[in-house]
Design an enzyme around this catalytic site. Structure first.
Site, PDB file in Angstrom:
ATOM      1  N   GLY A  57      -9.820   5.545  -7.980  1.00 27.76           N
ATOM      2  CA  GLY A  57     -10.180   6.840  -8.554  1.00 27.76           C
ATOM      3  C   GLY A  57      -9.072   7.825  -8.234  1.00 27.76           C
ATOM      4  CE  LYS A  59      -9.493   9.305   0.472  1.00 31.34           C
ATOM      5  NZ  LYS A  59      -8.807   8.019   0.174  1.00 31.34           N
ATOM      6  CB  ALA A 118      -5.610   8.098  -4.995  1.00 31.23           C
ATOM      7  CG  ASP A 119     -11.317   6.022  -1.874  1.00 35.19           C
ATOM      8  OD1 ASP A 119     -10.932   6.247  -0.707  1.00 35.19           O
ATOM      9  OD2 ASP A 119     -12.192   5.174  -2.151  1.00 35.19           O
ATOM     10  CB  THR A 120      -7.962   1.766  -3.716  1.00 31.11           C
ATOM     11  OG1 THR A 120      -6.957   2.585  -4.326  1.00 31.11           O
ATOM     12  CG2 THR A 120      -7.931   0.384  -4.353  1.00 31.11           C
TER      13      THR A 120
END
Lengths: 223, 223
Positions: free
Chosen positions: A111, A54, A74-76
């Site tokens: 992350g 991203k 960011a990724d969750t």
């Protein structure tokens, strides 16, 4: 202590936007339509990998400028006993997820990737990247004599303990619709707080962005 | 699942109000001008004692009615190594508190008292109180043949780990003014989140009201 660096949040999430504003940073939002490809399987690897994709897609789309620039990706995900739970596709799937999470402790992983590019004119540091040759593909180094781009990727893990949920409580919560755009089918920052026993780690990581760690990692570049 | 019971929050804190609204309860706010008297010394005893005083003062001031009624009292303190830190009285005191908390883990305690009074006409339960003769002074039982008042008092403890703070960061945060009306001189839900490493326990307990535990303890009376 306003940030001197142009900050770009590479995420469409209104919750991430609120969190970054909460800690007092000035930033803009850019979203890429990058196709997310996951090669990893462990939850922390998956979120780190997606955060890199991203952030890189957005950095690639932004014109070089004179300003220093920081892109945040960011990724969750939510993981129960190592298995990743994504966003539910239907109310029925949301109910199933909540039934699984009821009365247990699960993990939330976010992350984060920080990509820093010093401005063309005002480079203060011509040193190489800090990634020791392990830069993710796509990171360009020392192009046109500017200060090199630098990056950091990390993840935060937070344990979340749910109270036991009755069938009536699950049906009630799913009917509110609050579950539908959220990993694990709940939003800790809303009504669902009534069913949360406690957490271990960064609360904001569960909401979608670990702003404590993020600020500590980024402050050398932004203040 | 709207609450059938009239709920009164015995607290002037806008943060407690927001939290109770967040978990979807209908309530009103009543504040007493009770003089707080503390006989206890341990942090959890202090907050329990004060929560009882606040709830009782408000219940005493509210007219009996036909509705079931629940009064919620709460008090929060910050404790470092067993020593209570209150609200700072000056920017200098705020700086001192933050310097003490920097880089360490401290505890936040919120005491909560729930006082429940069934309505005059619709008493469903004429049994005695559940406090086994240990009701705090002022709790009236079985007056005029109504269902007895019942109460619960409990506390929640949350550990909060701060990042190390520089003198510049302390000065910057204190200058925002966000520290002045808050126990321990910080608000975890604001800009200060950038300096918080993580917590252990209920996040909302740090904000001022442990709505997870509160909901679980109160739901038999309100749903």
């Amino acid at each position: 202590m306003r940030n001197r660096t142009r900050i770009i949040l590479a995420s469409a999430s209104p919750r991430r936007r609120e969190l970054l504003a909460q800690i007092g940073l000035d930033f803009e939002v850019r979203v890429s339509d990058v196709e997310e490809k996951v090669s990893a399987t462990l939850p922390w690897q998956v979120v780190e990998e997606l955060s890199v994709q991203k952030a890189e897609a957005v950095l690639a789309a932004v014109q070089d400028g004179e300003e220093d620039m920081l892109v945040i990706g960011a990724d969750t995900v939510v993981a129960l006993e190592g298995r990743i739970l994504g966003k539910p596709h239907s109310p029925r799937e949301a109910e199933e997820m909540l039934r699984e999470l009821s009365g247990k402790t699960h993990e939330v992983y976010t992350g984060v990737t920080l990509l820093y590019r010093p401005g063309r004119e005002v480079s203060r540091d011509g040193a190489g990247t800090s990634c020791g040759g392990q830069c993710p593909a796509g990171l360009r180094q020392d192009r046109s004599g500017r200060g090199a781009e630098r990056h950091k990727t990390f993840h935060e893990r937070t344990g979340v303990a749910f109270c036991p949920l009755t069938e009536e409580e699950i049906a009630f919560y799913v009917a509110t619709g609050d579950c539908m755009d959220k990993a694990g089918a709940y939003g800790i920052q809303g009504l669902f707080a009534r069913y949360v026993k406690g957490i271990e780690g960064d609360y904001n990581n569960v909401v979608g962005l670990p702003v404590g760690r993020l600020y500590q990692e980024a402050k050398e570049w932004i203040i």
